[in-house]
Design an enzyme around this catalytic site. Structure first.
Site, mmCIF file in Angstrom:
data_model
loop_
_atom_site.group_PDB
_atom_site.id
_atom_site.type_symbol
_atom_site.label_atom_id
_atom_site.label_comp_id
_atom_site.label_asym_id
_atom_site.label_seq_id
_atom_site.Cartn_x
_atom_site.Cartn_y
_atom_site.Cartn_z
ATOM 1 N N GLU A 256 0.202 -0.112 -5.228
ATOM 2 C CA GLU A 256 -0.810 0.946 -5.318
ATOM 3 C C GLU A 256 -0.145 2.264 -5.722
ATOM 4 O O GLU A 256 -0.686 3.339 -5.477
ATOM 5 C CB GLU A 256 -1.579 1.082 -3.992
ATOM 6 C CG GLU A 256 -2.291 -0.185 -3.577
ATOM 7 C CD GLU A 256 -3.475 0.052 -2.656
ATOM 8 O OE1 GLU A 256 -4.098 1.124 -2.716
ATOM 9 O OE2 GLU A 256 -3.768 -0.856 -1.849
ATOM 10 N N TRP A 257 1.014 2.150 -6.313
ATOM 11 C CA TRP A 257 1.828 3.306 -6.680
ATOM 12 C C TRP A 257 1.052 4.351 -7.471
ATOM 13 O O TRP A 257 0.954 5.511 -7.039
ATOM 14 C CB TRP A 257 3.079 2.772 -7.362
ATOM 15 C CG TRP A 257 4.020 3.730 -8.010
ATOM 16 C CD1 TRP A 257 3.956 5.100 -8.006
ATOM 17 C CD2 TRP A 257 5.191 3.379 -8.760
ATOM 18 N NE1 TRP A 257 5.015 5.608 -8.716
ATOM 19 C CE2 TRP A 257 5.791 4.585 -9.191
ATOM 20 C CE3 TRP A 257 5.805 2.166 -9.110
ATOM 21 C CZ2 TRP A 257 6.954 4.608 -9.954
ATOM 22 C CZ3 TRP A 257 6.961 2.191 -9.866
ATOM 23 C CH2 TRP A 257 7.528 3.402 -10.285
ATOM 24 N N PRO A 258 0.433 3.992 -8.628
ATOM 25 C CA PRO A 258 -0.239 5.067 -9.387
ATOM 26 C C PRO A 258 -1.404 5.712 -8.649
ATOM 27 O O PRO A 258 -1.608 6.923 -8.770
ATOM 28 C CB PRO A 258 -0.708 4.374 -10.669
ATOM 29 C CG PRO A 258 -0.546 2.910 -10.453
ATOM 30 C CD PRO A 258 0.418 2.707 -9.346
ATOM 31 N N TYR B 158 -1.665 6.542 -5.605
ATOM 32 C CA TYR B 158 -1.182 7.598 -4.716
ATOM 33 C C TYR B 158 -0.438 8.702 -5.466
ATOM 34 O O TYR B 158 -0.174 9.759 -4.901
ATOM 35 C CB TYR B 158 -0.298 6.991 -3.617
ATOM 36 C CG TYR B 158 -1.126 6.184 -2.626
ATOM 37 C CD1 TYR B 158 -1.739 6.803 -1.544
ATOM 38 C CD2 TYR B 158 -1.338 4.821 -2.807
ATOM 39 C CE1 TYR B 158 -2.523 6.085 -0.652
ATOM 40 C CE2 TYR B 158 -2.120 4.086 -1.927
ATOM 41 C CZ TYR B 158 -2.712 4.726 -0.847
ATOM 42 O OH TYR B 158 -3.496 4.009 0.028
ATOM 43 N N ASP C 283 -10.667 2.921 -3.580
ATOM 44 C CA ASP C 283 -11.095 1.604 -3.073
ATOM 45 C C ASP C 283 -12.514 1.283 -3.512
ATOM 46 O O ASP C 283 -13.397 2.137 -3.482
ATOM 47 C CB ASP C 283 -11.087 1.607 -1.532
ATOM 48 C CG ASP C 283 -9.695 1.718 -0.952
ATOM 49 O OD1 ASP C 283 -8.718 1.809 -1.730
ATOM 50 O OD2 ASP C 283 -9.586 1.722 0.284
ATOM 51 N N ASP D 82 0.838 -1.204 0.000
ATOM 52 C CA ASP D 82 0.000 0.000 0.000
ATOM 53 C C ASP D 82 0.877 1.258 0.000
ATOM 54 O O ASP D 82 2.097 1.167 0.179
ATOM 55 C CB ASP D 82 -0.928 -0.045 1.239
ATOM 56 C CG ASP D 82 -2.258 0.637 0.975
ATOM 57 O OD1 ASP D 82 -2.325 1.512 0.089
ATOM 58 O OD2 ASP D 82 -3.239 0.309 1.669
#
Ligand code: GLA
Length: 451
Positions: free
Chosen positions: A211-213, A215, A239, A179
């Site tokens: 979940e890089w992109p 954020y 989400d 995450d």
């Protein structure tokens, strides 16, 4: 099933002129977009979209095992899910990973700085749980965070990437969901890349879910070439919740960014629109069919978040539908996308192996009854030249026989439901392939011009 009173919309006339107008532009786009996806993370994993179960949407951060032992985040929950996955046909259908999300660890690292599972809720520890899951022929996923803390406030991995990667490898974990909470966004890329390297260094095959992109989007357009080289799948958007509005918002976001994100998907790396919430409380059966069909079209990981111990038979049948799963897992590994939007219908199409095409027609008009749609109006229908075989997969399996480019065939689509078809050209010398290439490329332009 009620018999639909059909209101048939013929969009062929409307679209034909516009199609001609954009053909030249689209041929240009062809050159850019048929180039293969960038290099994938080279760990030999996720050659097809990942399938499994993930606890978050359904069980969230329920840590109250005294009051709610059956549903709290504890080793028991994952063991029970693994049992059901084997007994109830999930494993056989292809669901393989049993995944832990947030709230599993103790709030403190051990004396050597290693993460440890909450001792009350995971008395056997994660290694024992992994052994149990493996004994069932399944794989275990775990969760951590690139920043200082996880989203729910448990210890994050910042400053501990190598230690945590090695700990997960020592426990024989098979997947890491990483995450992006509580991290300076300018350091996100570095963090995700360093954890990818740390995982690789352990020598264990650990599927890497990022979940890089998601954020990074609030600040800048993510670099999908780098993301694909680093991760096996990546979340782009918010989400998922157990509601139709949530599923729709994910689809809308995906369609409006498809020219950026769809080309980056392929064997080894996939866009992740988040969990399937089928089998819970918030979606009607038609909406559940829409989620399943569209997740297959999007080549999305199929990570179910529900209570497999208590699921209605229709939802279970839908999630285990082998025809839809075959689309999801198709060997060509190309992500589908929205190809037309007309009169409150959306058409989504995905190229499949053996020159086949999957077509999903979603009825977005949430008033009234079922409406009819001329399948020949789907942009990809041109592969049905001179002839094709059509199979309806949703709402129920039906062989629709041999069709032609100018068929009058109409499919009926319930409000917020989806009719899913596969189209197979009947002869090997069909002329549609060239046209399909054209069709395949016009992701953005088609949205602007035809829609
Ligand atoms: C974020 C992620 C979710 C889930 C929670 C856990 O919101 O996007 O998928 O992992 O954190 O806290």
């Amino acid at each position: 099933m009620h018999k639909p009173s059909l209101i048939v919309i013929d969009v062929r006339k409307v679209t034909s002129l516009k199609v001609k107008m954009c053909r030249a532009v689209c041929l240009l786009a062809l050159i850019v977009l048929i180039s293969p996806a960038a290099e994938a993370l080279d760990n030999g994993l996720a050659l097809k979209p990942t399938m499994g179960w993930l606890h978050w949407e359904r069980f969230m951060c329920n840590i109250n095992c005294d009051k709610d032992p059956n549903n709290c985040i504890s080793e028991r929950l994952y063991m029970q899910m693994a049992d059901v996955m084997v007994k109830e046909g999930w494993k056989e259908a292809g669901y393989e990973y049993v995944c832990i999300d947030d709230c599993w660890p103790s709030h403190r690292r051990d004396a050597k700085g290693r993460l440890q599972a909450d001792p009350k809720r995971f008395p056997g520890g994660i290694k024992k749980l992994a052994d149990y899951v493996h004994s069932k022929g399944l794989k275990l996923g775990i969760y951590a965070d690139v920043g200082k803390n996880t989203c729910a406030g448990y210890p994050g991995s910042l400053g501990y990437y190598e230690t945590d990667a090695q700990t997960f490898a020592d426990w024989d974990v098979d997947l890491l969901k990483f995450d992006g909470c509580n991290m300076d966004w300018t350091l996100l890329g570095e963090g995700y890349v360093n954890m990818s390297k740390a995982l690789n260094k352990t020598g264990r095959s650990i599927l890497y879910s990022c979940e890089w992109p998601l954020y990074e989007w609030p600040f800048q357009k993510p670099n999908y070439t780098a993301i694909r080289e680093t991760c096996n799948h990546w979340r782009n958007f918010a989400d998922v919740y157990d509601s139709w509005s949530s599923v729709k918002s994910i689809l809308d976001w995906t369609a409006s960014h498809q020219d950026i994100i769809a080309p980056s998907a392929g064997p080894g790396g996939w866009n992740d629109p988040d969990m399937l919430v089928i089998g819970n409380f918030g979606l009607s059966h038609d909406q559940q069919e829409s989620q399943m069909a569209l997740w297959a079209i999007m080549a999305a990981p199929l990570l179910v978040s529900n209570d497999l111990r208590d699921i209605c038979p229709r939802s279970k049948e839908l999630l285990q539908n082998r025809h839809i799963i075959a689309i999801s897992q198709d060997a060509l590994g190309k992500q589908g996308y929205r190809t037309a939007k007309v009169d409150s219908f959306e058409v989504w199409e995905r190229r499949l192996s053996k020159n086949r095409l999957a077509i999903a027609v979603m009825n977005k008009q949430e008033i009234g009854g079922p409406r009819g749609f001329y399948v020949a109006a789907a942009p990809g229908w041109k592969i049905c030249d001179p002839e094709c075989n059509v199979t309806q997969i949703l709402p129920q399996y039906k062989e629709m026989g041999v069709q032609t480019p100018h068929t009058k065939m109409v499919v009926s689509v319930n409000p917020s439901g989806t009719t899913l078809l596969t189209v197979t050209p009947t002869s090997s010398d069909f002329t549609g392939l060239y046209k399909l290439h054209w069709n395949d490329t016009s992701v953005k332009r088609r949205q602007n011009i035809i829609l």
